[in-house]
Motif scaffolding. Structure first.
Motif, PDB file in Angstrom:
ATOM      1  N   MET A   1       0.841  -1.190   0.000  1.00  0.00           N
ATOM      2  CA  MET A   1       0.000   0.000   0.000  1.00  0.00           C
ATOM      3  C   MET A   1       0.881   1.247   0.000  1.00  0.00           C
ATOM      4  SD  MET A   1      -3.178   0.942  -0.025  1.00  0.00           S
ATOM      5  CE  MET A   1      -3.642   2.623  -0.318  1.00  0.00           C
ATOM      6  N   ASN A   2       0.505   2.254  -0.793  1.00  0.00           N
ATOM      7  CA  ASN A   2       1.252   3.482  -0.837  1.00  0.00           C
ATOM      8  C   ASN A   2       1.337   4.094   0.569  1.00  0.00           C
ATOM      9  OD1 ASN A   2       1.235   6.633  -1.077  1.00  0.00           O
ATOM     10  ND2 ASN A   2       2.099   5.897  -3.005  1.00  0.00           N
ATOM     11  N   SER A   3       2.560   4.412   1.008  1.00  0.00           N
ATOM     12  CA  SER A   3       2.771   4.874   2.393  1.00  0.00           C
ATOM     13  C   SER A   3       2.080   6.209   2.674  1.00  0.00           C
ATOM     14  CB  SER A   3       4.268   4.988   2.687  1.00  0.00           C
ATOM     15  OG  SER A   3       4.897   5.864   1.780  1.00  0.00           O
ATOM     16  N   ARG A   4       2.032   7.094   1.669  1.00  0.00           N
ATOM     17  CA  ARG A   4       1.380   8.395   1.861  1.00  0.00           C
ATOM     18  C   ARG A   4      -0.121   8.235   2.082  1.00  0.00           C
ATOM     19  NH1 ARG A   4       2.786  11.621  -3.275  1.00  0.00           N
ATOM     20  NH2 ARG A   4       1.157  12.988  -2.432  1.00  0.00           N
ATOM     21  N   VAL A   5      -0.731   7.360   1.291  1.00  0.00           N
ATOM     22  CA  VAL A   5      -2.168   7.118   1.434  1.00  0.00           C
ATOM     23  C   VAL A   5      -2.455   6.459   2.773  1.00  0.00           C
ATOM     24  CG1 VAL A   5      -4.164   5.882   0.514  1.00  0.00           C
ATOM     25  CG2 VAL A   5      -2.534   6.955  -1.054  1.00  0.00           C
ATOM     26  N   LEU A   6      -1.640   5.489   3.141  1.00  0.00           N
ATOM     27  CA  LEU A   6      -1.846   4.786   4.409  1.00  0.00           C
ATOM     28  C   LEU A   6      -1.701   5.738   5.590  1.00  0.00           C
ATOM     29  CD1 LEU A   6      -2.439   2.063   5.680  1.00  0.00           C
ATOM     30  CD2 LEU A   6       0.024   1.590   5.703  1.00  0.00           C
ATOM     31  N   SER A   7      -0.707   6.613   5.518  1.00  0.00           N
ATOM     32  CA  SER A   7      -0.509   7.597   6.589  1.00  0.00           C
ATOM     33  C   SER A   7      -1.710   8.528   6.700  1.00  0.00           C
ATOM     34  CB  SER A   7       0.760   8.405   6.305  1.00  0.00           C
ATOM     35  OG  SER A   7       0.941   9.422   7.268  1.00  0.00           O
ATOM     36  N   ARG A   8      -2.238   8.915   5.559  1.00  0.00           N
ATOM     37  CA  ARG A   8      -3.413   9.797   5.562  1.00  0.00           C
ATOM     38  C   ARG A   8      -4.624   9.096   6.174  1.00  0.00           C
ATOM     39  NH1 ARG A   8      -6.141  12.512   0.143  1.00  0.00           N
ATOM     40  NH2 ARG A   8      -8.068  13.235   1.134  1.00  0.00           N
ATOM     41  N   LEU A   9      -4.805   7.828   5.844  1.00  0.00           N
ATOM     42  CA  LEU A   9      -5.951   7.076   6.351  1.00  0.00           C
ATOM     43  C   LEU A   9      -5.855   6.832   7.859  1.00  0.00           C
ATOM     44  CD1 LEU A   9      -6.330   4.480   3.452  1.00  0.00           C
ATOM     45  CD2 LEU A   9      -7.948   6.291   4.031  1.00  0.00           C
ATOM     46  N   LYS A  10      -4.647   6.787   8.374  1.00  0.00           N
ATOM     47  CA  LYS A  10      -4.466   6.538   9.807  1.00  0.00           C
ATOM     48  C   LYS A  10      -4.651   7.806  10.645  1.00  0.00           C
ATOM     49  CE  LYS A  10      -1.608   2.385   9.725  1.00  0.00           C
ATOM     50  NZ  LYS A  10      -0.330   1.757  10.140  1.00  0.00           N
ATOM     51  N   GLN A  11      -4.645   8.963  10.002  1.00  0.00           N
ATOM     52  CA  GLN A  11      -4.867  10.212  10.738  1.00  0.00           C
ATOM     53  C   GLN A  11      -6.274  10.237  11.335  1.00  0.00           C
ATOM     54  OE1 GLN A  11      -4.106  13.426   8.021  1.00  0.00           O
ATOM     55  NE2 GLN A  11      -1.908  13.044   7.917  1.00  0.00           N
ATOM     56  N   HIS A  12      -6.428  10.878  12.467  1.00  0.00           N
ATOM     57  CA  HIS A  12      -7.732  10.957  13.130  1.00  0.00           C
ATOM     58  C   HIS A  12      -8.619  12.015  12.463  1.00  0.00           C
ATOM     59  CE1 HIS A  12      -6.651   9.029  17.263  1.00  0.00           C
ATOM     60  NE2 HIS A  12      -6.177   8.342  16.233  1.00  0.00           N
ATOM     61  N   GLU A  13      -9.841  11.609  12.122  1.00  0.00           N
ATOM     62  CA  GLU A  13     -10.843  12.576  11.669  1.00  0.00           C
ATOM     63  C   GLU A  13     -11.438  13.245  12.916  1.00  0.00           C
ATOM     64  OE1 GLU A  13     -11.127  12.892   8.495  1.00  0.00           O
ATOM     65  OE2 GLU A  13     -10.127  11.059   7.819  1.00  0.00           O
ATOM     66  N   LEU A  14     -12.088  14.386  12.714  1.00  0.00           N
ATOM     67  CA  LEU A  14     -12.701  15.088  13.839  1.00  0.00           C
ATOM     68  C   LEU A  14     -13.716  14.208  14.557  1.00  0.00           C
ATOM     69  CD1 LEU A  14     -13.204  18.667  12.301  1.00  0.00           C
ATOM     70  CD2 LEU A  14     -11.459  17.924  13.955  1.00  0.00           C
ATOM     71  N   VAL A  15     -14.534  13.512  13.760  1.00  0.00           N
ATOM     72  CA  VAL A  15     -15.546  12.632  14.357  1.00  0.00           C
ATOM     73  C   VAL A  15     -14.878  11.495  15.111  1.00  0.00           C
ATOM     74  CG1 VAL A  15     -17.451  11.047  13.859  1.00  0.00           C
ATOM     75  CG2 VAL A  15     -17.286  13.215  12.638  1.00  0.00           C
ATOM     76  N   GLU A  16     -13.761  11.008  14.607  1.00  0.00           N
ATOM     77  CA  GLU A  16     -13.042   9.929  15.292  1.00  0.00           C
ATOM     78  C   GLU A  16     -12.538  10.402  16.658  1.00  0.00           C
ATOM     79  OE1 GLU A  16     -11.140   6.847  12.129  1.00  0.00           O
ATOM     80  OE2 GLU A  16     -10.189   8.815  12.193  1.00  0.00           O
ATOM     81  N   ASN A  17     -12.051  11.623  16.720  1.00  0.00           N
ATOM     82  CA  ASN A  17     -11.596  12.155  18.009  1.00  0.00           C
ATOM     83  C   ASN A  17     -12.728  12.211  19.017  1.00  0.00           C
ATOM     84  OD1 ASN A  17      -8.873  12.544  17.381  1.00  0.00           O
ATOM     85  ND2 ASN A  17      -9.260  14.532  16.425  1.00  0.00           N
ATOM     86  N   GLU A  18     -13.911  12.597  18.532  1.00  0.00           N
ATOM     87  CA  GLU A  18     -15.080  12.669  19.414  1.00  0.00           C
ATOM     88  C   GLU A  18     -15.490  11.270  19.870  1.00  0.00           C
ATOM     89  OE1 GLU A  18     -19.535  14.727  19.428  1.00  0.00           O
ATOM     90  OE2 GLU A  18     -18.109  15.134  17.790  1.00  0.00           O
ATOM     91  N   GLN A  19     -15.471  10.308  18.924  1.00  0.00           N
ATOM     92  CA  GLN A  19     -15.831   8.932  19.280  1.00  0.00           C
ATOM     93  C   GLN A  19     -14.800   8.323  20.220  1.00  0.00           C
ATOM     94  OE1 GLN A  19     -18.552   7.537  15.454  1.00  0.00           O
ATOM     95  NE2 GLN A  19     -16.471   6.755  15.578  1.00  0.00           N
ATOM     96  N   LEU A  20     -13.542   8.703  20.064  1.00  0.00           N
ATOM     97  CA  LEU A  20     -12.482   8.196  20.934  1.00  0.00           C
ATOM     98  C   LEU A  20     -12.715   8.646  22.375  1.00  0.00           C
ATOM     99  CD1 LEU A  20      -9.780   6.700  21.203  1.00  0.00           C
ATOM    100  CD2 LEU A  20      -8.619   8.836  20.595  1.00  0.00           C
TER     101      LEU A  20
END
Length: 322
Positions: free
Chosen positions: A1-20
């Motif tokens: 998997m392209n490392s740049r895309v994977l790194s982007r996908l692993k970043q927290h979205e705003l909603v993810e922070n709230e769910q966390l």
């Protein structure tokens, strides 16, 4: 998997922070994207919202909270890019590991357990409503008499599954194509949409290649019929009933009646069908002369071949190439 895309996908979205923080699901879709059902806790997600000016919609499933039971008005793929997840799909427990792909038919209900930090689940949605598990069935059925039998048997089950799990295969066939699609989608380079559509055709064909219809292991009659149909699919050029009966230790007449009872078709009809299927494949994918194809599939009489082909495919062999 392209490392740049994977790194982007692993970043927290705003909603993810709230769910966390809360561990609770946060609705991130606008009201117009959801068709609430007053009589049930399920809801349908409408495709009009997702497919504005695009043929395919791809998104990362939000982590850190369970996703409630829901259903879709389009075909969906869940691809486990990293980590793992548990879902309840059509009332069944489904576990996905890295590289696994879950294909959900139109109207199939599912809920998703909480995903953790390294669990990256990719959702791929199709605009084309003609694409469904039946679409894959038809493609598989057109490849051999064996799958025609298996799919007809499966369709007779009252509780046939509305989903298919494709486990990560040894040669990473599906994985490679899926990750190419994901990279094209997130890079948004020139001609990405056209390339993605082409990759999707390849992906669907690969899914058909790896689509194994479940069989009843406890049914000895079905297992014998499967072995016979596999013999026909592999040896259609010169297979005969006498040799087949000897192979399985049965009287020729008994085996003939058994085949007719189990499949609903005679041995000769099954062999002819497999020959015509192979002829169709050669006619539509090669430039071999039709006379050579007739000989290649094991048919001796050209006139008989043309008549049977027209009856089977409702068109003449030559018309397939126009």
């Amino acid at each position: 998997m392209n490392s740049r895309v994977l790194s982007r996908l692993k970043q927290h979205e705003l909603v993810e922070n709230e769910q966390l923080k809360t561990g609770l699901h946060v609705e991130d879709l606008p009201i117009k994207a959801i068709n609430k059902q007053s009589s049930t806790r399920n809801y349908k997600v409408l495709n009009n919202y997702f497919f504005r000016n695009r043929n395919v919609y791809i998104s990362k499933h939000l982590r850190f909270a369970p996703y409630p039971e829901h259903t879709h008005q389009f075909l969906e793929m869940n691809y486990m890019l990293s980590g793992s997840c548990d879902q309840i799909v059509d009332g069944h427990n489904v576990h996905l590991n890295k590289g696994d792909l879950l294909l959900l038919d139109v109207g199939c209900t599912h809920s998703i357990s909480r995903l953790n930090e390294n669990d990256i689940l990719i959702n791929l949605l199709f605009r084309d409503q003609s694409i469904s598990i039946n679409f894959l069935d038809d493609m598989r059925r057109s490849n051999s008499v064996l799958y025609d039998f298996l799919l007809n048997s499966a369709s007779g089950e009252k509780n046939s599954l509305k989903y298919i799990v494709f486990n990560n295969n040894v040669d990473s066939d599906i994985q490679d194509t899926m990750e190419q699609i994901i990279s094209e989608y997130y890079f948004k380079r020139e001609f990405s949409d056209t390339i993605i559509k082409s990759y999707l055709s390849i992906l669907l064909t690969k899914l058909v290649r790896h689509y194994h219809v479940p069989t009843d292991k406890k049914n000895p009659q079905q297992q014998l019929m499967i072995r016979i149909l596999r013999d026909i699919s592999e040896n259609y050029q010169d297979i005969d009933l006498t040799t087949l009966a000897k192979k399985y230790g049965y009287n020729k007449n008994y085996l003939s009646n058994f085949i007719k009872k189990e499949s609903g078709k005679s041995f000769s009809t099954l062999v002819t069908s497999q020959r015509l299927i192979q002829a169709h494949s050669l006619i539509t994918t090669t430039t071999l002369p039709i006379s050579e194809i007739i000989e290649k599939i094991g048919m001796k009489n050209g006139t008989s071949f043309y008549k049977k082909y027209k009856s089977y495919y409702l068109t003449m062999p030559g018309d397939e190439r126009k």
